[in-house]
Design an enzyme around this catalytic site. Structure first.
Site, PDB file in Angstrom:
ATOM      1  N   TYR A 101      35.916  23.076  -7.225  1.00 56.19           N
ATOM      2  CA  TYR A 101      35.743  21.868  -8.051  1.00 56.19           C
ATOM      3  C   TYR A 101      36.174  22.165  -9.472  1.00 56.19           C
ATOM      4  O   TYR A 101      35.711  23.145 -10.073  1.00 56.19           O
ATOM      5  CB  TYR A 101      34.256  21.488  -7.992  1.00 56.19           C
ATOM      6  CG  TYR A 101      33.876  20.222  -8.708  1.00 56.19           C
ATOM      7  CD1 TYR A 101      34.595  19.044  -8.501  1.00 56.19           C
ATOM      8  CD2 TYR A 101      32.778  20.187  -9.568  1.00 56.19           C
ATOM      9  CE1 TYR A 101      34.211  17.864  -9.140  1.00 56.19           C
ATOM     10  CE2 TYR A 101      32.399  19.011 -10.207  1.00 56.19           C
ATOM     11  CZ  TYR A 101      33.125  17.854  -9.984  1.00 56.19           C
ATOM     12  OH  TYR A 101      32.747  16.694 -10.618  1.00 56.19           O
TER      13      TYR A 101
ATOM     14  N   ASP B  79       5.703  -1.417  11.443  1.00 58.69           N
ATOM     15  CA  ASP B  79       5.205  -0.183  10.822  1.00 58.69           C
ATOM     16  C   ASP B  79       4.559   0.740  11.853  1.00 58.69           C
ATOM     17  O   ASP B  79       3.644   1.480  11.550  1.00 58.69           O
ATOM     18  CB  ASP B  79       4.224  -0.510   9.679  1.00 58.69           C
ATOM     19  CG  ASP B  79       2.974  -1.257  10.137  1.00 58.69           C
ATOM     20  OD1 ASP B  79       2.884  -1.593  11.331  1.00 58.69           O
ATOM     21  OD2 ASP B  79       2.089  -1.508   9.291  1.00 58.69           O
TER      22      ASP B  79
ATOM     23  N   ARG C 254       0.814  -1.220   0.000  1.00 55.82           N
ATOM     24  CA  ARG C 254       0.000   0.000   0.000  1.00 55.82           C
ATOM     25  C   ARG C 254       0.850   1.274   0.000  1.00 55.82           C
ATOM     26  O   ARG C 254       0.342   2.369  -0.235  1.00 55.82           O
ATOM     27  CB  ARG C 254      -0.947  -0.007   1.217  1.00 55.82           C
ATOM     28  CG  ARG C 254      -2.106  -0.980   1.062  1.00 55.82           C
ATOM     29  CD  ARG C 254      -2.823  -1.240   2.381  1.00 55.82           C
ATOM     30  NE  ARG C 254      -2.065  -2.128   3.259  1.00 55.82           N
ATOM     31  CZ  ARG C 254      -2.458  -2.496   4.480  1.00 55.82           C
ATOM     32  NH1 ARG C 254      -3.577  -2.032   4.968  1.00 55.82           N
ATOM     33  NH2 ARG C 254      -1.721  -3.314   5.192  1.00 55.82           N
TER      34      ARG C 254
ATOM     35  N   LYS D  82      29.741  24.498   2.718  1.00 54.78           N
ATOM     36  CA  LYS D  82      29.840  23.034   2.668  1.00 54.78           C
ATOM     37  C   LYS D  82      31.181  22.573   3.214  1.00 54.78           C
ATOM     38  O   LYS D  82      32.217  23.101   2.799  1.00 54.78           O
ATOM     39  CB  LYS D  82      29.683  22.545   1.222  1.00 54.78           C
ATOM     40  CG  LYS D  82      29.631  21.042   1.114  1.00 54.78           C
ATOM     41  CD  LYS D  82      30.341  20.489  -0.115  1.00 54.78           C
ATOM     42  CE  LYS D  82      31.808  20.276   0.132  1.00 54.78           C
ATOM     43  NZ  LYS D  82      32.527  19.648  -0.984  1.00 54.78           N
TER      44      LYS D  82
ATOM     45  N   GLN E 162      11.915 -14.882   7.331  1.00 52.09           N
ATOM     46  CA  GLN E 162      10.615 -15.548   7.187  1.00 52.09           C
ATOM     47  C   GLN E 162      10.593 -16.267   5.842  1.00 52.09           C
ATOM     48  O   GLN E 162      11.087 -15.728   4.844  1.00 52.09           O
ATOM     49  CB  GLN E 162       9.503 -14.492   7.236  1.00 52.09           C
ATOM     50  CG  GLN E 162       8.115 -15.058   6.973  1.00 52.09           C
ATOM     51  CD  GLN E 162       7.040 -13.970   6.936  1.00 52.09           C
ATOM     52  OE1 GLN E 162       7.323 -12.792   7.159  1.00 52.09           O
ATOM     53  NE2 GLN E 162       5.815 -14.368   6.654  1.00 52.09           N
TER      54      GLN E 162
HETATM   55  C1  UD1 Z   1      -2.123  -6.087  10.931  1.00 48.17           C
HETATM   56  C2  UD1 Z   1      -3.124  -7.017  11.640  1.00 48.17           C
HETATM   57  C3  UD1 Z   1      -4.417  -6.249  11.862  1.00 48.17           C
HETATM   58  C4  UD1 Z   1      -4.135  -4.995  12.658  1.00 48.17           C
HETATM   59  C5  UD1 Z   1      -3.048  -4.140  12.009  1.00 48.17           C
HETATM   60  C6  UD1 Z   1      -2.603  -3.043  12.970  1.00 48.17           C
HETATM   61  C7  UD1 Z   1      -2.654  -9.282  10.846  1.00 48.17           C
HETATM   62  C8  UD1 Z   1      -3.085 -10.402   9.967  1.00 48.17           C
HETATM   63  N1  UD1 Z   1      -3.399  -8.164  10.809  1.00 48.17           N
HETATM   64  O1  UD1 Z   1      -2.703  -5.742   9.680  1.00 48.17           O
HETATM   65  O2  UD1 Z   1      -5.354  -7.069  12.572  1.00 48.17           O
HETATM   66  O3  UD1 Z   1      -5.337  -4.244  12.792  1.00 48.17           O
HETATM   67  O4  UD1 Z   1      -1.873  -4.929  11.739  1.00 48.17           O
HETATM   68  O5  UD1 Z   1      -1.687  -2.161  12.368  1.00 48.17           O
HETATM   69  O6  UD1 Z   1      -1.710  -9.454  11.598  1.00 48.17           O
HETATM   70  N2  UD1 Z   1       4.736  -8.656   8.127  1.00 48.17           N
HETATM   71  C9  UD1 Z   1       5.671  -9.652   8.121  1.00 48.17           C
HETATM   72  N3  UD1 Z   1       5.478 -10.731   7.298  1.00 48.17           N
HETATM   73  C10 UD1 Z   1       4.396 -10.845   6.501  1.00 48.17           C
HETATM   74  C11 UD1 Z   1       3.419  -9.828   6.532  1.00 48.17           C
HETATM   75  C12 UD1 Z   1       3.618  -8.740   7.356  1.00 48.17           C
HETATM   76  O7  UD1 Z   1       6.680  -9.567   8.829  1.00 48.17           O
HETATM   77  O8  UD1 Z   1       4.286 -11.859   5.792  1.00 48.17           O
HETATM   78  C13 UD1 Z   1       4.980  -7.470   8.956  1.00 48.17           C
HETATM   79  C14 UD1 Z   1       4.974  -6.187   8.150  1.00 48.17           C
HETATM   80  O9  UD1 Z   1       6.299  -5.865   7.734  1.00 48.17           O
HETATM   81  C15 UD1 Z   1       4.412  -5.168   9.126  1.00 48.17           C
HETATM   82  C16 UD1 Z   1       3.593  -6.004  10.086  1.00 48.17           C
HETATM   83  O10 UD1 Z   1       3.943  -7.353   9.884  1.00 48.17           O
HETATM   84  O11 UD1 Z   1       5.443  -4.523   9.850  1.00 48.17           O
HETATM   85  C17 UD1 Z   1       2.099  -5.828   9.843  1.00 48.17           C
HETATM   86  O12 UD1 Z   1       1.825  -6.126   8.486  1.00 48.17           O
HETATM   87  P1  UD1 Z   1       0.749  -5.306   7.665  1.00 48.17           P
HETATM   88  O13 UD1 Z   1       0.692  -5.878   6.296  1.00 48.17           O
HETATM   89  O14 UD1 Z   1       0.940  -3.861   7.817  1.00 48.17           O
HETATM   90  O15 UD1 Z   1      -0.563  -5.758   8.435  1.00 48.17           O
HETATM   91  P2  UD1 Z   1      -1.922  -4.960   8.484  1.00 48.17           P
HETATM   92  O16 UD1 Z   1      -2.705  -5.253   7.261  1.00 48.17           O
HETATM   93  O17 UD1 Z   1      -1.690  -3.562   8.837  1.00 48.17           O
HETATM   94 MG    MG Z   2       0.016  -2.377   9.035  1.00 48.86          MG
END
Ligand code: UD1
Ligand code: MG
Length: 432
Positions: free
Chosen positions: A361, A103, A16, A326, A75
């Protein structure tokens, strides 16, 4: 502090964000989001694991420039995508484990303390939002938290739930060992959702404690609009911190100060000032709309509209408007107007006239300009580097200094005698 492990999920693509860069590397106040999370986590734990997959080399390389004691785990995102898949290869030292999303750049150690010292198998975080779209919804019955349903899987009725999963959890280690292998990917995104652990644990009557938290610390950044919103909050924190330390700011909301900038003594920042990198400012006046990058400013006044670029050290000096500096060390100097000083050293009592340019330069390499004490450099002078101007030198306006040294006490002047043609104006334009 030593009984807690922290795992940060940073393996997702962040589609996104619509960016070529991994989401967790997008910057807030000059540092990657993930940096801020690790920095705060280190205040609570000595066992920090970051889960990586998407652009994992770049993420690891970036974090290694800041931290040397973080564990990285890869992962298997092809076979086990999703936040639940992210925890499959993780093993931690301690019995209590805090899972953070990578995030959430606004979390602080204090804001995480609510997750500690509670007696539950799982503590999960909730916030209440007017617009819950995008977040996982928390389904709560009279028995307590039942399960979490992701936005993409939610029914129309579930979509109306305003309690959302903030994405931070404290688990007893045993919860992960028991339930992560049981999570499946039967959902709209065919991903392994960590959030499914709630329904699984609930089925087994494990204790699940919801913790209501505030969005200001726990908002998730999923888009560039979210990134900008988080930046505003972080900037406000940084400015408030420094104002409490005695820094004066005019229209603070127009001032940008990166994480890593430090102040000493009492300084004034006028509106529109931008300070980046490891800039240090001691008892100085930074006037409106000046930009200072990774430089040290001591007892000086800078701007308005000056640009101080990295590796400059400016002490007891006045820099005026439209001056660019600089990688220069200026000590007791005045450069009031419209100059470029690059790779320059200049000392006490030296005055740099308007429009003086160091030509540092030649198209291939950069060269130094060394200027001694009490030198007076007339307006519109060009100093062709490498060049040394010794103490007590006077350089006449408009001079191009193209030799390598001007000796102590001399005058340098490079000027053709002026030619005057009488009545030329009238011959050319006629009498008016
Ligand atoms: C996730 C939660 C959601 C919550 C939201 C809050 C899940 C399934 N959903 O959704 O319920 O409301 O956070 O902000 O957990 N990541 C990995 N590996 C992956 C996918 C994601 O490490 O395969 C990490 C991402 O880098 C990120 C974090 O997990 O830092 C959350 O992933 P993101 O895709 O942002 O989840 P949301 O859709 O926001
Ligand atoms: Mg998120």
């Amino acid at each position: 502090m030593n009984n807690l492990s922290i795992v940060i999920l940073a393996a997702g693509k962040g589609s996104r964000m619509k960016s070529a860069k991994a989401k967790v590397l997008h910057e807030i106040s000059g540092k990657p989001m993930l940096y801020h999370i690790i920095k705060e986590s280190k205040k609570l734990s000595n066992d920090i694991t970051v889960v990586v997959a998407h652009q994992k080399e770049r993420v690891i390389e970036s974090m290694k420039t800041y931290f040397d004691d973080v564990i990285f785990v890869a992962q298997d995102a092809d076979n086990f995508p999703g936040t639940g898949g992210a925890l499959k290869n993780v093993s931690v030292k301690h019995d209590l484990l805090l899972v953070l999303n990578g995030d959430m750049p606004l979390i602080t150690a204090e804001s995480l303390e609510g997750f500690l010292g509670k007696d539950a198998d799982i503590i999960m975080s909730i916030f209440d939002l007017q617009d819950p779209s995008g977040y996982g919804r928390v389904v709560i019955s009279e028995h307590g938290v039942e399960r979490i349903v992701e936005d993409k899987d939610a029914s129309d009725i579930e979509k109306k739930i305003t309690h959302v999963n903030a994405g931070i959890y404290a688990f007893k280690k045993e919860m992960l060992e028991t339930y992560i292998p049981q999570i499946d990917n039967n959902n709209a995104q065919a991903e392994y959702y960590l959030t499914d652990i709630i329904a699984l644990a609930n089925r087994d009557k494990r204790s699940i404690m919801p913790l209501l938290i505030d969005e200001e610390h726990f908002m998730g950044v999923n888009s560039k609009a979210d990134l900008a919103a988080a930046e505003e909050i972080m900037q406000q924190r940084i400015r408030n911190f420094w104002m409490r330390q005695g820094v004066n700011m005019q229209l603070p909301q127009s001032i940008y100060i990166e994480e890593g900038v430090t102040f000493e003594g009492e300084s004034l920042l006028e509106n529109g000032v931008r300070l980046t990198g490891n800039t240090h400012i001691a008892t100085s006046n930074i006037k409106a709309h000046s930009v200072i990058e990774a430089s040290v400013i001591v007892n000086s006044s800078i701007g308005p509209l000056a640009h101080i670029r990295p590796e400059s050290k400016i002490t007891d000096t006045h820099i005026g408007n439209f001056v660019e500096v600089k990688k220069s060390t200026l000590n007791g100097v005045k450069a009031g107007h419209l100059s470029y000083l690059g790779d320059t050293v200049a000392n006490e009592g030296t005055n740099i006239g308007a429009g003086v340019i160091t030509c540092n330069y030649d198209g291939k390499k950069k060269y130094q300009t060394i200027i001694g004490k009490n030198v007076f450099i007339g307006s519109d002078t060009q100093l062709v580097a490498p060049v040394e101007i010794e103490d007590d030198v006077l350089i006449a306006a408009g001079t191009t200094v193209s030799c390598s040294k001007i000796e102590k006490g001399s005058l340098a002047i490079d000027r053709n005698p002026i030619r005057k043609v009488e009545n030329f104006f009238y011959k050319f334009f006629g009498t008016r």
